[in-house]
Design a protein around this motif. Structure first.
Motif, mmCIF file in Angstrom:
data_model
loop_
_atom_site.group_PDB
_atom_site.id
_atom_site.type_symbol
_atom_site.label_atom_id
_atom_site.label_comp_id
_atom_site.label_asym_id
_atom_site.label_seq_id
_atom_site.Cartn_x
_atom_site.Cartn_y
_atom_site.Cartn_z
ATOM 1 N N VAL A 15 -64.532 -1.769 -33.769
ATOM 2 C CA VAL A 15 -63.573 -1.627 -32.668
ATOM 3 C C VAL A 15 -62.950 -0.231 -32.694
ATOM 4 O O VAL A 15 -62.740 0.401 -31.655
ATOM 5 N N LEU A 16 -62.668 0.259 -33.893
ATOM 6 C CA LEU A 16 -62.077 1.586 -34.042
ATOM 7 C C LEU A 16 -63.013 2.668 -33.503
ATOM 8 O O LEU A 16 -62.576 3.628 -32.868
ATOM 9 N N HIS A 17 -64.310 2.500 -33.750
ATOM 10 C CA HIS A 17 -65.300 3.449 -33.218
ATOM 11 C C HIS A 17 -65.256 3.480 -31.688
ATOM 12 O O HIS A 17 -65.312 4.556 -31.078
ATOM 13 N N VAL A 18 -65.150 2.312 -31.075
ATOM 14 C CA VAL A 18 -65.107 2.236 -29.616
ATOM 15 C C VAL A 18 -63.828 2.877 -29.092
ATOM 16 O O VAL A 18 -63.836 3.647 -28.124
ATOM 17 N N LEU A 19 -62.691 2.567 -29.752
ATOM 18 C CA LEU A 19 -61.411 3.132 -29.315
ATOM 19 C C LEU A 19 -61.354 4.635 -29.560
ATOM 20 O O LEU A 19 -60.617 5.342 -28.873
ATOM 21 N N PHE A 20 -62.113 5.116 -30.517
ATOM 22 C CA PHE A 20 -62.213 6.559 -30.738
ATOM 23 C C PHE A 20 -62.742 7.227 -29.471
ATOM 24 O O PHE A 20 -62.250 8.287 -29.045
ATOM 25 N N VAL A 21 -63.713 6.579 -28.841
ATOM 26 C CA VAL A 21 -64.300 7.107 -27.610
ATOM 27 C C VAL A 21 -63.343 6.964 -26.429
ATOM 28 O O VAL A 21 -63.146 7.906 -25.651
ATOM 29 N N THR A 22 -62.717 5.791 -26.277
ATOM 30 C CA THR A 22 -61.806 5.604 -25.141
ATOM 31 C C THR A 22 -60.582 6.513 -25.266
ATOM 32 O O THR A 22 -60.026 6.956 -24.256
ATOM 33 N N GLY A 23 -60.165 6.786 -26.506
ATOM 34 C CA GLY A 23 -59.052 7.716 -26.712
ATOM 35 C C GLY A 23 -59.408 9.112 -26.240
ATOM 36 O O GLY A 23 -58.576 9.827 -25.661
ATOM 37 N N MET A 24 -60.646 9.519 -26.485
ATOM 38 C CA MET A 24 -61.097 10.822 -26.000
ATOM 39 C C MET A 24 -61.146 10.840 -24.475
ATOM 40 O O MET A 24 -60.807 11.855 -23.843
ATOM 41 N N PHE A 25 -61.552 9.726 -23.874
ATOM 42 C CA PHE A 25 -61.572 9.654 -22.416
ATOM 43 C C PHE A 25 -60.164 9.798 -21.855
ATOM 44 O O PHE A 25 -59.948 10.478 -20.836
ATOM 45 N N ALA A 26 -59.185 9.169 -22.517
ATOM 46 C CA ALA A 26 -57.789 9.298 -22.082
ATOM 47 C C ALA A 26 -57.334 10.751 -22.148
ATOM 48 O O ALA A 26 -56.636 11.242 -21.253
ATOM 49 N N ALA A 27 -57.728 11.452 -23.212
ATOM 50 C CA ALA A 27 -57.365 12.863 -23.344
ATOM 51 C C ALA A 27 -58.036 13.691 -22.246
ATOM 52 O O ALA A 27 -57.422 14.604 -21.668
ATOM 53 N N LEU A 28 -59.292 13.388 -21.937
ATOM 54 C CA LEU A 28 -60.001 14.089 -20.857
ATOM 55 C C LEU A 28 -59.261 13.941 -19.533
ATOM 56 O O LEU A 28 -59.063 14.919 -18.796
ATOM 57 N N LEU A 29 -58.821 12.721 -19.237
ATOM 58 C CA LEU A 29 -58.125 12.466 -17.977
ATOM 59 C C LEU A 29 -56.763 13.156 -17.953
ATOM 60 O O LEU A 29 -56.354 13.721 -16.931
ATOM 61 N N SER A 30 -56.070 13.127 -19.070
ATOM 62 C CA SER A 30 -54.750 13.750 -19.139
ATOM 63 C C SER A 30 -54.834 15.258 -18.911
ATOM 64 O O SER A 30 -54.088 15.828 -18.107
ATOM 65 N N PHE A 31 -55.756 15.934 -19.605
ATOM 66 C CA PHE A 31 -55.913 17.378 -19.425
ATOM 67 C C PHE A 31 -56.418 17.704 -18.008
ATOM 68 O O PHE A 31 -56.039 18.721 -17.426
ATOM 69 N N HIS A 32 -57.269 16.838 -17.477
ATOM 70 C CA HIS A 32 -57.762 17.039 -16.108
ATOM 71 C C HIS A 32 -56.594 17.058 -15.120
ATOM 72 O O HIS A 32 -56.527 17.922 -14.231
ATOM 73 N N ASN A 33 -55.672 16.106 -15.270
ATOM 74 C CA ASN A 33 -54.521 16.040 -14.373
ATOM 75 C C ASN A 33 -53.665 17.297 -14.470
ATOM 76 O O ASN A 33 -53.134 17.793 -13.466
ATOM 77 N N VAL A 34 -53.511 17.822 -15.673
ATOM 78 C CA VAL A 34 -52.704 19.026 -15.867
ATOM 79 C C VAL A 34 -53.369 20.227 -15.192
ATOM 80 O O VAL A 34 -52.712 21.012 -14.494
ATOM 81 N N VAL A 35 -54.676 20.395 -15.394
ATOM 82 C CA VAL A 35 -55.394 21.513 -14.774
ATOM 83 C C VAL A 35 -55.286 21.430 -13.254
ATOM 84 O O VAL A 35 -55.037 22.441 -12.572
ATOM 85 N N ALA A 36 -55.452 20.233 -12.698
ATOM 86 C CA ALA A 36 -55.378 20.067 -11.248
ATOM 87 C C ALA A 36 -54.013 20.481 -10.717
ATOM 88 O O ALA A 36 -53.911 21.095 -9.636
ATOM 89 N N ARG A 37 -52.959 20.173 -11.446
ATOM 90 C CA ARG A 37 -51.613 20.515 -10.990
ATOM 91 C C ARG A 37 -51.306 21.995 -11.157
ATOM 92 O O ARG A 37 -50.573 22.567 -10.348
#
Length: 511
Positions: free
Chosen positions: A307-329
């Motif tokens: 489960v930790l391995h899977v959440l490692f990936v979803t956590g990276m996806f969350a970071a991708l989305l967060s930085f994406h929102n900042v760049v867009a703004r």
């Protein structure tokens, strides 16, 4: 200048008060304290830090006192936040860093900061696609017996992030919140398990001993660890989308930096407790990025580790989305103020999201991933150089850029209040900003000095000056742009950093 109703919107219709109307405004009242905090913390990618940054720092730098390092950096960043948060009460602009620097050091310096911010946050976001794609391809090979190249999941993720970037920011906040809360809970479970079942040295506090912060690797370790905090400084970027920015933004900043410092200090200490302080460096060198999963396997079992391995990936996806929102703004703010084409200064449809800025960031990500994929001639499942280079090169370029921006913002806070004759009233904030600025300049110096270590290049490699030089070129290009605007379009130059305020001034002047 026209003042007809088609160009004006009323605050009652959703809190929009810009003279240019809805197409030139981010939607207010979309984020409360919880949504803003989750959007900001997602960028720190806590599981990626605990599973990636911490083992690397232990292994490469040999610094046992990493928990103490997080405490020290937390203090430095709280000092920085004191002045930065006070600025957020006076300036509400999605351009955050460059807006603050503009208000303190002038529009030309602000233009330089704007391009640095755009390059730095793009680099931070794009770099994560390398490690994200490799981890997803590894999971598919392990659990689905499917072999695919790393760049395929990376491109799919880029398109998914781009789609989410067009949605309402509160929808994004919910996605980020769910992913963040789950990964934080799993790390806390590990922390508790490690403290309940320590290594042979017991619950040792040796990692908090100042003697552990000695040796040649401390400066480079500072660079690694401060990158783990990146994200907390993004709160002002969302100021225009909150109901009470003068209250919520400072509150979220202090909650974020304090919470991150405590969380990372305790989690890195738990790693030393699990192995024993004397064995943490050797174990990290042996297990590398698998250190956390190695320690959870023996204490919490295979299912938890999966489960930790899977959440490692979803956590990276969350970071991708967060930085994406900042760049867009940032792109939106720059388009609104003439630093990018006007198309970037508009929002999309009913979502109120900066759609053109979101599209720009998606295109940049796809182009870079495709370029690194073309350079990759290894089979699927191989930890190839392009994958590692995409993550390390771009991640460290971005980290250097943000550190430089924080140092410049600290100086800007001091100048901003001095110019307004508020030195007496703001004296302690000026002192904390000055101290933080000096500390951040020292860290930036170490980052440039040790860049070849950070990116895994040799001491004679041209990468040691080419990669950090990208930030220098961005700053230079921005300053040149600012000088050109000052000479040829002084009205645009005067608006740099003002955001909606400039449109309100236009409205008042025309009426």
């Amino acid at each position: 200048m026209t003042t007809d109703s088609s160009r004006t919107s009323t605050p009652a219709a959703g809190g929009i008060s810009t003279f240019k109307g809805q197409e030139r405004a981010l939607r207010a009242d979309r984020l409360g304290t919880g949504g803003l905090l989750l959007s900001v913390l997602a960028a720190t990618a806590p599981l990626m830090v605990v599973a990636g940054v911490m083992p690397t720092t232990f292994a490469v730098m040999g610094i046992v006192g990493q928990p103490l390092l997080f405490v020290v950096l937390g203090i430095v960043l709280i000092l920085f936040s004191v002045g930065y948060a006070e600025m957020s009460r006076h300036v509400h602009n999605a351009g955050a860093f460059y807006a603050y620097i503009s208000r303190g050091l002038g529009g030309t310096a602000g233009a330089g900061a704007a391009l640095v911010a755009l390059v730095a946050y793009n680099a931070l976001q794009v770099g994560i696609y390398g490690i994200f794609g490799f981890e997803v391809s590894g999971l598919l090979a392990t659990y689905a017996d499917v072999e695919i190249a790393w760049w395929i999941p990376s491109l799919v993720a880029a398109l998914a992030v781009g789609l989410l970037g067009w949605l309402k920011i509160d929808v994004n906040a919910r996605v980020l919140g769910v992913l963040l809360v789950i990964e934080v809970l799993l790390v806390v479970v590990f922390d508790v398990a490690a403290l309940a079942d320590p290594g042979k040295e017991g619950l040792s506090l040796h990692a908090f001993n100042p003697d552990t912060l000695t040796g040649a690797g401390v400066g480079t370790a500072l660079c690694f660890c401060i990158a783990a905090f990146l994200g907390f400084e993004q709160a002002p970027v969302y100021a225009e989308e909150t109901s009470r920015p003068h209250v919520l933004v400072p509150r979220v900043m202090f909650l974020a930096v304090g919470g991150v410092a405590v969380f990372f200090a305790l989690s890195s200490w738990a790693l030393t407790v699990a192995t024993g302080p004397s064995a943490i460096v050797g174990t990290a060198q042996k297990q590398s990025a698998g250190l956390l999963f190695f320690l959870t396997e023996s204490r919490l079992g295979g299912t938890f580790t999966d489960v930790l391995h899977v959440l490692f990936v979803t956590g990276m996806f969350a970071a991708l989305l967060s930085f994406h929102n900042v760049v867009a703004r940032y792109a939106f703010a720059m388009g609104r103020e003439g630093l990018l084409p006007a198309a970037f200064g508009r929002t999309s449809g009913s979502s109120g999201a900066p759609g053109t800025g979101s599209l720009l960031q998606t295109v940049v990500a796809v182009v870079v991933v495709v370029a690194f994929a073309i350079a990759d001639d290894k089979p699927a499942g191989d930890p190839t150089a392009p994958v590692l280079q995409l993550f390390t090169w771009f991640g460290n370029i971005g980290a250097l850029g943000v550190i430089v921006l924080m140092a410049a913002a600290s100086l800007s806070v001091v100048v901003f209040f001095l110019r307004r004759g508020a030195a007496g009233a703001q004296a302690w904030r000026l002192v904390t900003s000055a101290l933080a600025g000096i500390a951040l300049l020292v860290i930036a110096g170490y980052t440039v000095k040790d860049f070849e270590v950070l990116v895994g290049a040799g001491p004679d490699s041209s990468l040691s000056w080419v990669l950090p030089g990208i930030i220098g070129l961005a700053a230079l290009a921005g300053v040149v742009l600012g000088l050109v605007l000052r000479a040829r379009a002084p009205e645009k130059h005067a608006r740099i950093g003002l955001g909606n305020e400039a449109f309100q001034l236009d409205k008042a002047a025309s009426s």
